[in-house]
Design a protein around this motif. Structure first.
Motif, PDB file in Angstrom:
ATOM      1  N   SER A 208      22.398 -10.839  14.743  1.00 49.26           N
ATOM      2  CA  SER A 208      22.710  -9.012  14.882  1.00 49.26           C
ATOM      3  C   SER A 208      21.450  -8.515  14.329  1.00 49.26           C
ATOM      4  O   SER A 208      20.438  -8.588  14.193  1.00 49.26           O
ATOM      5  CB  SER A 208      22.859  -8.727  13.517  1.00 49.26           C
ATOM      6  OG  SER A 208      23.336  -7.347  13.056  1.00 49.26           O
ATOM      7  N   SER A 209      21.359  -6.976  15.821  1.00 49.03           N
ATOM      8  CA  SER A 209      20.113  -6.788  15.713  1.00 49.03           C
ATOM      9  C   SER A 209      19.965  -5.387  15.033  1.00 49.03           C
ATOM     10  O   SER A 209      19.146  -4.564  15.305  1.00 49.03           O
ATOM     11  CB  SER A 209      19.630  -6.297  16.874  1.00 49.03           C
ATOM     12  OG  SER A 209      20.885  -5.743  17.797  1.00 49.03           O
ATOM     13  N   SER A 210      21.265  -5.145  14.545  1.00 48.42           N
ATOM     14  CA  SER A 210      21.274  -4.442  13.707  1.00 48.42           C
ATOM     15  C   SER A 210      20.386  -4.032  12.535  1.00 48.42           C
ATOM     16  O   SER A 210      19.697  -5.033  11.609  1.00 48.42           O
ATOM     17  CB  SER A 210      22.523  -4.030  12.747  1.00 48.42           C
ATOM     18  OG  SER A 210      22.568  -2.580  11.996  1.00 48.42           O
ATOM     19  N   ASP A 211      20.217  -2.773  12.030  1.00 46.20           N
ATOM     20  CA  ASP A 211      19.025  -2.923  10.384  1.00 46.20           C
ATOM     21  C   ASP A 211      20.022  -2.199   9.631  1.00 46.20           C
ATOM     22  O   ASP A 211      19.482  -1.373   8.713  1.00 46.20           O
ATOM     23  CB  ASP A 211      17.715  -1.984  11.469  1.00 46.20           C
ATOM     24  CG  ASP A 211      17.986  -0.833  11.866  1.00 46.20           C
ATOM     25  OD1 ASP A 211      19.315  -0.373  11.970  1.00 46.20           O
ATOM     26  OD2 ASP A 211      17.431  -0.026  11.960  1.00 46.20           O
ATOM     27  N   ASP A 212      21.701  -2.062  10.044  1.00 44.74           N
ATOM     28  CA  ASP A 212      21.899  -1.424   8.579  1.00 44.74           C
ATOM     29  C   ASP A 212      22.877  -2.744   7.876  1.00 44.74           C
ATOM     30  O   ASP A 212      23.411  -3.538   8.354  1.00 44.74           O
ATOM     31  CB  ASP A 212      23.572  -0.223   9.255  1.00 44.74           C
ATOM     32  CG  ASP A 212      24.037   0.002   8.251  1.00 44.74           C
ATOM     33  OD1 ASP A 212      24.321   0.067   7.570  1.00 44.74           O
ATOM     34  OD2 ASP A 212      24.887   0.912   8.582  1.00 44.74           O
ATOM     35  N   PRO A 213      22.217  -2.681   6.920  1.00 44.36           N
ATOM     36  CA  PRO A 213      22.985  -3.267   6.129  1.00 44.36           C
ATOM     37  C   PRO A 213      24.116  -3.773   5.843  1.00 44.36           C
ATOM     38  O   PRO A 213      25.276  -4.825   5.399  1.00 44.36           O
ATOM     39  CB  PRO A 213      21.940  -3.966   4.617  1.00 44.36           C
ATOM     40  CG  PRO A 213      20.815  -2.677   4.997  1.00 44.36           C
ATOM     41  CD  PRO A 213      21.686  -1.857   5.630  1.00 44.36           C
ATOM     42  N   CYS A 214      24.727  -2.765   5.721  1.00 49.16           N
ATOM     43  CA  CYS A 214      26.209  -2.639   5.883  1.00 49.16           C
ATOM     44  C   CYS A 214      27.442  -2.770   7.164  1.00 49.16           C
ATOM     45  O   CYS A 214      28.739  -2.846   7.159  1.00 49.16           O
ATOM     46  CB  CYS A 214      26.511  -1.494   5.273  1.00 49.16           C
ATOM     47  SG  CYS A 214      26.264  -1.079   3.515  1.00 49.16           S
ATOM     48  N   ALA A 215      26.564  -2.689   7.981  1.00 46.81           N
ATOM     49  CA  ALA A 215      26.780  -2.588   9.278  1.00 46.81           C
ATOM     50  C   ALA A 215      25.797  -3.720  10.615  1.00 46.81           C
ATOM     51  O   ALA A 215      26.817  -3.982  11.560  1.00 46.81           O
ATOM     52  CB  ALA A 215      27.040  -1.143   9.948  1.00 46.81           C
ATOM     53  N   ALA A 216      25.994  -4.533   9.633  1.00 44.33           N
ATOM     54  CA  ALA A 216      24.972  -6.222  11.069  1.00 44.33           C
ATOM     55  C   ALA A 216      25.304  -6.907  11.355  1.00 44.33           C
ATOM     56  O   ALA A 216      26.126  -7.914  11.387  1.00 44.33           O
ATOM     57  CB  ALA A 216      23.999  -5.938   9.725  1.00 44.33           C
ATOM     58  N   TYR A 217      26.423  -7.031   9.823  1.00 40.60           N
ATOM     59  CA  TYR A 217      27.267  -8.813  10.224  1.00 40.60           C
ATOM     60  C   TYR A 217      28.715  -7.971  10.289  1.00 40.60           C
ATOM     61  O   TYR A 217      29.961  -7.884   8.497  1.00 40.60           O
ATOM     62  CB  TYR A 217      27.591  -9.120   8.879  1.00 40.60           C
ATOM     63  CG  TYR A 217      27.263 -10.933   9.170  1.00 40.60           C
ATOM     64  CD1 TYR A 217      28.209 -11.404  10.435  1.00 40.60           C
ATOM     65  CD2 TYR A 217      28.102 -11.014   7.931  1.00 40.60           C
ATOM     66  CE1 TYR A 217      28.650 -12.860  10.534  1.00 40.60           C
ATOM     67  CE2 TYR A 217      28.685 -12.913   7.319  1.00 40.60           C
ATOM     68  CZ  TYR A 217      28.959 -13.142   9.092  1.00 40.60           C
ATOM     69  OH  TYR A 217      29.260 -14.941   8.648  1.00 40.60           O
ATOM     70  N   LEU A 218      30.011  -8.315  10.703  1.00 36.70           N
ATOM     71  CA  LEU A 218      30.785  -7.622  11.074  1.00 36.70           C
ATOM     72  C   LEU A 218      32.192  -8.026  12.100  1.00 36.70           C
ATOM     73  O   LEU A 218      32.133  -7.600  12.796  1.00 36.70           O
ATOM     74  CB  LEU A 218      31.391  -5.813  12.028  1.00 36.70           C
ATOM     75  CG  LEU A 218      29.886  -4.866  11.124  1.00 36.70           C
ATOM     76  CD1 LEU A 218      29.536  -3.578  11.933  1.00 36.70           C
ATOM     77  CD2 LEU A 218      30.491  -4.829   9.606  1.00 36.70           C
ATOM     78  N   PRO A 219      32.228  -9.495  11.594  1.00 38.23           N
ATOM     79  CA  PRO A 219      33.094 -10.257  12.243  1.00 38.23           C
ATOM     80  C   PRO A 219      34.812  -9.588  12.119  1.00 38.23           C
ATOM     81  O   PRO A 219      35.400  -8.939  12.053  1.00 38.23           O
ATOM     82  CB  PRO A 219      33.400 -11.848  11.268  1.00 38.23           C
ATOM     83  CG  PRO A 219      32.857 -10.780  10.142  1.00 38.23           C
ATOM     84  CD  PRO A 219      31.715 -10.057  10.099  1.00 38.23           C
ATOM     85  N   PHE A 220      35.691 -10.211  13.430  1.00 35.26           N
ATOM     86  CA  PHE A 220      36.623  -9.511  13.617  1.00 35.26           C
ATOM     87  C   PHE A 220      37.097  -8.131  13.503  1.00 35.26           C
ATOM     88  O   PHE A 220      37.805  -7.635  13.208  1.00 35.26           O
ATOM     89  CB  PHE A 220      37.851 -10.412  12.907  1.00 35.26           C
ATOM     90  CG  PHE A 220      37.624 -11.962  12.603  1.00 35.26           C
ATOM     91  CD1 PHE A 220      37.834 -12.733  13.278  1.00 35.26           C
ATOM     92  CD2 PHE A 220      37.629 -12.315  11.253  1.00 35.26           C
ATOM     93  CE1 PHE A 220      37.615 -14.342  13.273  1.00 35.26           C
ATOM     94  CE2 PHE A 220      37.138 -13.809  10.892  1.00 35.26           C
ATOM     95  CZ  PHE A 220      37.308 -13.837  11.635  1.00 35.26           C
ATOM     96  N   ASP A 221      35.396  -7.689  13.848  1.00 35.19           N
ATOM     97  CA  ASP A 221      35.189  -5.894  14.332  1.00 35.19           C
ATOM     98  C   ASP A 221      34.985  -5.315  15.370  1.00 35.19           C
ATOM     99  O   ASP A 221      34.706  -6.869  16.153  1.00 35.19           O
ATOM    100  CB  ASP A 221      34.550  -5.357  13.274  1.00 35.19           C
ATOM    101  CG  ASP A 221      34.494  -3.900  12.888  1.00 35.19           C
ATOM    102  OD1 ASP A 221      34.740  -3.646  14.467  1.00 35.19           O
ATOM    103  OD2 ASP A 221      34.562  -3.490  11.630  1.00 35.19           O
ATOM    104  N   ALA A 222      35.205  -4.964  16.433  1.00 35.30           N
ATOM    105  CA  ALA A 222      35.208  -4.726  17.494  1.00 35.30           C
ATOM    106  C   ALA A 222      33.468  -4.361  17.480  1.00 35.30           C
ATOM    107  O   ALA A 222      33.176  -4.219  18.402  1.00 35.30           O
ATOM    108  CB  ALA A 222      36.750  -3.241  18.112  1.00 35.30           C
ATOM    109  N   ARG A 223      32.647  -3.881  16.502  1.00 34.95           N
ATOM    110  CA  ARG A 223      31.680  -3.535  16.947  1.00 34.95           C
ATOM    111  C   ARG A 223      30.530  -4.831  16.370  1.00 34.95           C
ATOM    112  O   ARG A 223      29.671  -4.780  15.668  1.00 34.95           O
ATOM    113  CB  ARG A 223      31.121  -2.954  15.670  1.00 34.95           C
ATOM    114  CG  ARG A 223      32.347  -1.909  15.491  1.00 34.95           C
ATOM    115  CD  ARG A 223      31.850   0.180  13.826  1.00 34.95           C
ATOM    116  NE  ARG A 223      32.331  -1.491  13.127  1.00 34.95           N
ATOM    117  CZ  ARG A 223      31.787  -1.357  12.389  1.00 34.95           C
ATOM    118  NH1 ARG A 223      31.679  -0.283  11.262  1.00 34.95           N
ATOM    119  NH2 ARG A 223      32.779  -0.988  10.883  1.00 34.95           N
ATOM    120  N   ALA A 224      31.299  -6.277  16.191  1.00 35.72           N
ATOM    121  CA  ALA A 224      31.012  -7.214  15.978  1.00 35.72           C
ATOM    122  C   ALA A 224      29.391  -7.909  16.950  1.00 35.72           C
ATOM    123  O   ALA A 224      30.118  -7.614  18.350  1.00 35.72           O
ATOM    124  CB  ALA A 224      31.633  -8.866  16.287  1.00 35.72           C
TER     125      ALA A 224
END
Length: 417
Positions: A208-224
């Motif tokens: 993941s390239s996200s820098d948000d700890p609450c949104a960086a690892y989102l399995p089974f989510d459209a934002r994954a």
């Protein structure tokens, strides 16, 4: 006739809690162990989040003699093994240690130790490289160091199967018990949060390239958008069930009831994982309806999530079983991840509670009954744990709630979801 094998001890080393009960409380409370990397400056890299065990101070747990000869992941593993053996209450002196084996998994060995010695080699020359480099980097080093620390002289081994290794090690431990060794210490602990390890993760192109700890690892989510690496894992004490009962083991977490594995490089397809699930069910004499919760591998990649959801759906039907991935609070821990998922499943059986998948909004097209928000209290009889490793490793393991070792009664099946 296959020996019945139970888990009598747990040692957990997780980014959001050290020790089994502290970790269990953390995942129910939603304590996030993913944060900006502290072990090195990640500023020059495209991603800088990881699940680090920030509470661990090696000098508080290990002797000064061990520190110069061990990698960070070995130090974590040694302390986890201490806790697991103490939890089980096993007398390792029995049979002069020959009745206790050790099998661990590793995805990369002692990466940080090796990086430091390579830096020394190029900066100062070979005569300055530590003699401990000869073994501190090696995949089997955790098995060796745990054996030496506790005087365990039974069969030993190491399994290398990337993120599936934690389950593979437990399966191998179960086989060792079937061949006559009464106790095996097994599981996996990994830790490659260092620049060299980071280069390896980046090369996969799946982080993941996200820098948000609450949104960086989102399995089974459209934002994954990829996974977050982490460090830690779990060490378990496996024991022949009859022996555990004979010695009056007061606490038992559950039975390792069945196991299946495949290797399928076509990871975007569900067939390899589905076959592993079906084999685990068959070898545990279980029907899909006997499974009360699935702990998913949860890659957080659109194609891998779709394949895993398809495999689960093919066996259990659409939304046919609760699914969870509490690892969204800690990241993917290499070989330690599956071992920790197994420990989490056993704690779920003990507490009759399915921990939630934090931060995730389930994508409807996966067709999963993904447990999100809060934990789901429900009587649990059995759990299925899934793990996949880079390149095509697929593993599945069925664990059952204990009904004899701990004296706990089977929960009512009538209240299943």
């Amino acid at each position: 006739m296959r020996a019945r094998v139970v888990v009598t001890g747990l040692g957990v080393m997780a980014p959001n809690g050290m020790g089994a009960e502290k970790y269990w409380s953390a995942i129910l409370a939603g304590d996030n162990g993913i944060r900006r990397i502290g072990r090195f400056d990640p500023g020059q890299y495209p991603t800088g989040l990881a699940g680090e065990v920030v509470e661990f101070a090696a000098e508080e747990h290990l002797s000064s003699r061990l520190l110069p000869q061990t990698d960070h992941m070995t130090r974590l593993a040694l302390r986890a093994a201490d806790w697991a053996l103490a939890d089980a209450g096993v007398d390792v002196r029995r049979d002069d240690g020959l009745g206790v084996g050790v099998v661990t998994a590793s995805s990369a060995g002692g990466f940080e130790f090796g990086q430091r010695e390579l830096q020394t080699l190029w900066a100062k020359g070979s005569s300055y490289v530590s003699a401990y480099q000869s073994f501190a980097w090696f995949y089997a080093v955790n098995t060796g160091q745990i054996s030496i620390r506790h005087g365990l002289r039974g069969p030993g081994g190491v399994v290398v199967a990337d993120d599936a290794g934690g389950l593979e090690a437990v399966a191998q431990g179960r086989r060792v018990i079937g061949r006559g060794t009464p106790v095996v210490v097994c599981g996996g602990v990994d830790g490659i949060v260092c620049p060299w390890g980071w280069a390896g993760h980046l090369a996969r192109g799946e982080m993941s390239s996200s820098d948000d700890p609450c949104a960086a690892y989102l399995p089974f989510d459209a934002r994954a958008g990829g996974y977050v690496p982490g460090e830690g894992g779990a060490i378990l004490v496996l024991e022949d069930a009859d022996r555990a009962e004979q010695r009056g083991a007061a606490r038992g977490y559950g039975e390792i009831a069945g196991y299946g594995a495949t290797f399928d490089s076509q990871v975007e397809q569900e067939r390899g994982l589905r076959l592993a699930i079906e084999t685990a069910l068959a070898t545990s004499d279980s029907a899909p309806s006997d499974i009360d919760v699935v702990f998913a591998d949860a890659a957080a990649s659109a194609r891998l999530d779709a394949a895993e959801a398809a495999a689960i759906g093919a066996v259990f039907g659409p939304a046919g079983v609760p699914v969870t991935a509490p690892k969204t609070l800690i990241g993917r821990l290499g070989a330690g991840g599956a071992a920790l998922d197994l420990a989490t499943a056993l704690l779920s059986l003990r507490h009759s509670m399915i921990p939630p998948t934090a931060h995730v909004r389930p994508a409807a097209d996966h067709g999963l009954d993904l447990v999100v928000g809060a934990g789901r209290p429900v009587p649990l009889r059995a759990a299925l744990i899934l793990a996949r490793g880079h390149g095509g490793f697929n593993s599945a393991m069925v664990v059952r709630r204990p009904n004899s070792v701990s004296g706990q009664e089977e929960p009512s099946c009538g209240s299943k979801n």
